[in-house]
Design a protein around this motif. Structure first.
Motif, mmCIF file in Angstrom:
data_model
loop_
_atom_site.group_PDB
_atom_site.id
_atom_site.type_symbol
_atom_site.label_atom_id
_atom_site.label_comp_id
_atom_site.label_asym_id
_atom_site.label_seq_id
_atom_site.Cartn_x
_atom_site.Cartn_y
_atom_site.Cartn_z
ATOM 1 N N GLU A 348 0.816 -1.211 0.000
ATOM 2 C CA GLU A 348 0.000 0.000 0.000
ATOM 3 C C GLU A 348 0.852 1.265 0.000
ATOM 4 O O GLU A 348 0.316 2.372 -0.122
ATOM 5 C CB GLU A 348 -0.907 0.007 1.245
ATOM 6 N N ALA A 349 2.173 1.129 0.128
ATOM 7 C CA ALA A 349 3.045 2.305 0.164
ATOM 8 C C ALA A 349 2.892 3.132 -1.109
ATOM 9 O O ALA A 349 2.867 2.597 -2.218
ATOM 10 C CB ALA A 349 4.501 1.875 0.337
ATOM 11 N N SER A 350 2.796 4.439 -0.936
ATOM 12 C CA SER A 350 2.597 5.335 -2.072
ATOM 13 C C SER A 350 3.894 5.553 -2.832
ATOM 14 O O SER A 350 4.987 5.229 -2.352
ATOM 15 C CB SER A 350 2.069 6.681 -1.585
ATOM 16 N N ARG A 351 3.754 6.152 -4.021
ATOM 17 C CA ARG A 351 4.939 6.489 -4.805
ATOM 18 C C ARG A 351 5.833 7.458 -4.028
ATOM 19 O O ARG A 351 7.057 7.310 -4.024
ATOM 20 C CB ARG A 351 4.496 7.122 -6.120
ATOM 21 N N ARG A 353 6.104 7.663 -0.804
ATOM 22 C CA ARG A 353 6.776 6.943 0.287
ATOM 23 C C ARG A 353 7.954 6.152 -0.249
ATOM 24 O O ARG A 353 9.005 6.058 0.398
ATOM 25 C CB ARG A 353 5.786 5.995 0.982
ATOM 26 N N LYS A 373 6.362 -4.665 -5.933
ATOM 27 C CA LYS A 373 5.110 -4.875 -5.220
ATOM 28 C C LYS A 373 4.376 -6.056 -5.842
ATOM 29 O O LYS A 373 4.385 -6.228 -7.066
ATOM 30 C CB LYS A 373 4.195 -3.653 -5.325
#
Length: 602
Positions: A348-351, A353, A373
């Motif tokens: 779920e980590a964003s770009r 992050r 991912k």
């Protein structure tokens, strides 16, 4: 301590009990108390004051039905932090007025006499900080440290520190150790940091060094036949400061003769068990597990692994090279590896992050970090474009990458990948709900190298200190291949923080000379700096080993604060300044002249 003993322990001419020691058993008794005004509430006829001393808080009640007029007027004019002496009757509070948040919340003292012993001026910082308010800045707190130390939570830190220190003394004394004080004015020795130097007025032009540790003296006590020594030692190092560093700090320092590692570990574990039991009422599980330095670096990228985090570093070289991803292939061709960590639930980590993760990797010595991912839509990330069926199968089966997981990857030599992956592993563990267990994890790290390369020069530098015993090595072995020799050094780590360091010491004069030679000292320099130690070794030196436990770090972890400044009464800032007393301070010209010193510009 029984209640009666507790009462007597605080009895003086001015008081017959401590504020925090009162309870319902005191109801109906006359009490004399002294302390500081913590809070005051005026309800228009009845005044309530929380009185504070070292034992805690108690509520005083001033009312027209029981408090003489003069005393009542005094109660309405009290300032925060005024020092007062009162007497009165202890009474039970009505059921609807009991305060469950105070240890003395069942009772109050109806005041009949009051004497103001000292008047407080308006406070630069609050002592009674409401729970919903933030503390003042650390600079203000350190500038007004006396007021800061009055806060009950700060007092609790030092009660824990006292109990832990006293428990260490008891535990070691019961194991046959002698407490011996070693000199504070000594000579310079290479222990990894700069010394604080003290000019001698009598021996002009010569300087003492303040001890970085009692290392050589405690070894000499073993040569002297003391067998078991300990000291709660003050140590000083002129080094850059962080949250867990101070120029002066305290360690529980110990040395033992005729021992091996197991003997030292047993003493330490029993001592720590006693410290946690006496100070916190906690039973820690001993013995602690052990892990070699090599395993720690391979699986965690650090010799201070936080074992509360379940993920480990993995070697992805075989899986991710030879499939057409140039960065990984180039790293392997240059003798490096592709290493990474699987972050469970991290997909779920964003770009943004992941870009920050790349920055973390670069800040810790890598050329960058890459990621993969696994989501319901398949694989994503730069390497995903070249993944073949074999690689996808290996990621799932060999590396345990499941749907919803994130893989963080760093390529290069181990010296380039370990620290970045350790940092990333910790960062993501802090951000994910299941990233870190709440159970404390202790571990001994053993079998350190004797030397490690200096990060700047590449020259050998001691992994611990230059008085550590080598494993199965001759002087010629040490001189020929210093970076290939293991040592009998060990560290104790709690939740990723090194709390204790020690070793079995080098008790062979020829080996000790070889170690010092590797550090660039010639025969004359060795004699000048360490002749007193090597001279003692000529007359029968027993095998010996010991440890130094960082007391400030340990207590900070025991009371759950992030900085050791919270458990040191009068600490320095990160600029090594004492704000309260304004130290260091300049000297007058005549004082410099008396010491034979002259200051130069710049």
């Amino acid at each position: 301590m029984s209640d009666a003993e507790k009462d007597r322990s605080w009895a003086t001419t001015l008081r017959n009990g401590g504020c925090g020691n009162l309870d319902a058993a005191w109801a109906g008794r006359e009490v004399r108390l002294v302390g500081w005004v913590h809070r005051r509430r005026d309800l228009g006829g009845v005044v309530f004051v929380h009185l504070r001393d070292r034992t805690g808080l108690v509520q005083l009640a001033f009312g027209p039905d029981w408090t003489p007029t003069g005393a009542l007027e005094s109660g309405t004019s009290l300032n925060p932090e005024d020092v007062i002496a009162v007497s009165g009757e202890v009474v039970r509070r009505p059921d609807d007025a009991v305060n469950p948040n105070m240890a003395t919340g069942e009772i109050e003292v109806r005041v009949t006499t009051i004497e103001r012993l000292a008047v407080s001026e308006p406070l630069p910082i609050l002592v009674a900080v409401p729970p919903e308010e933030e503390l003042p800045s650390e600079e203000l707190r350190l500038r007004h440290r006396v007021l800061d130390l009055r806060r009950p939570e700060m007092l609790r830190h030092f009660e824990v520190r006292h109990l832990a220190t006293n428990a260490a003394r008891k535990a070691l004394s019961e194991e046959g150790f002698l407490e011996v004080e070693t000199p504070f004015l000594t000579r310079r020795t290479p222990e990894g940091a700069r010394d604080f130097l003290v000019p001698s007025r009598v021996q002009r032009g010569k300087f003492y060094a303040l001890p970085q540790s009692p290392q050589l003296y405690k070894q000499l006590l073993m040569v002297a036949g003391f067998d078991r020594y300990f000291q709660v030692a003050r140590c000083l190092r002129d080094e850059d400061l962080r949250a867990d560093r101070q120029p002066e700090f305290t360690q529980v320092d110990a040395e033992m003769s005729f021992v091996a590692e197991d003997d030292v570990f047993g003493v330490v574990e029993r001592m720590l068990h006693r410290m946690f039991s006496d100070a916190l009422g906690l039973e820690i599980s001993v013995p602690f597990p052990r892990m070699t330095y090599a395993e720690a670096m391979e699986s965690y990228g650090t010799d201070k692994p936080d074992l509360r985090i379940p993920s480990r570093l993995q070697d992805f070289t075989e899986t991710l090279t030879g499939i057409g991803f140039g960065i990984f292939d180039s790293a392997a061709a240059a003798g490096g590896r592709v290493r990474g960590v699987v972050v469970k639930g991290g997909a779920e980590a964003s770009r943004a992050r992941l870009e920050a993760a790349d920055g973390t990797a670069r800040a810790n010595g890598a050329r960058g970090a890459l990621w993969l991912k696994r989501t319901p839509d398949g694989w994503s990330g730069a390497p995903a474009k070249v993944l073949d069926e074999a690689a996808i199968g290996a990621l799932a089966e060999a590396h345990g990458v499941e749907q919803g997981d994130l893989v963080l990857l760093v390529a290069g030599l181990d010296t380039e990948t370990s620290a970045p992956l350790d940092a990333l592993r910790r960062e993501f563990a802090d951000e994910l709900p299941a990233g870190r267990s709440g159970i404390d994890r202790w571990v001994w790290i053993t079998d350190f190298p004797l030397f490690e390369p200096d990060p700047d020069s590449g020259e050998p530098t001691p992994s611990h200190h230059p008085f550590t015993m080598a494993v199965d090595a001759t002087p010629d072995d040490i001189l020929a291949d210093p970076l290939g020799i293991k040592s009998r050094a060990y560290d104790l780590v709690l939740n990723g923080t090194e709390l204790l360091s020690g070793s079995i010491r080098c008790h062979d004069a020829a080996l000790q000379r070889a170690i010092l030679q590797v550090l660039g000292l010639d025969a004359a320099q060795i004699e000048a700096r360490f002749g007193f130690l090597l001279e003692a070794f000529r007359y029968g030196v027993p095998p010996h080993g010991g440890f130094a436990l960082g007391l400030d770090r340990l207590v900070a972890m025991m009371v759950d604060v992030s900085s050791i400044r919270e458990v040191i009464a009068f600490p320095k800032t990160t600029a090594a300044r004492g704000l309260m007393e304004d130290a260091p301070s300049p000297l007058e010209a005549e004082e410099l002249e008396e010491l034979g010193l002259r200051l130069t510009d710049g």
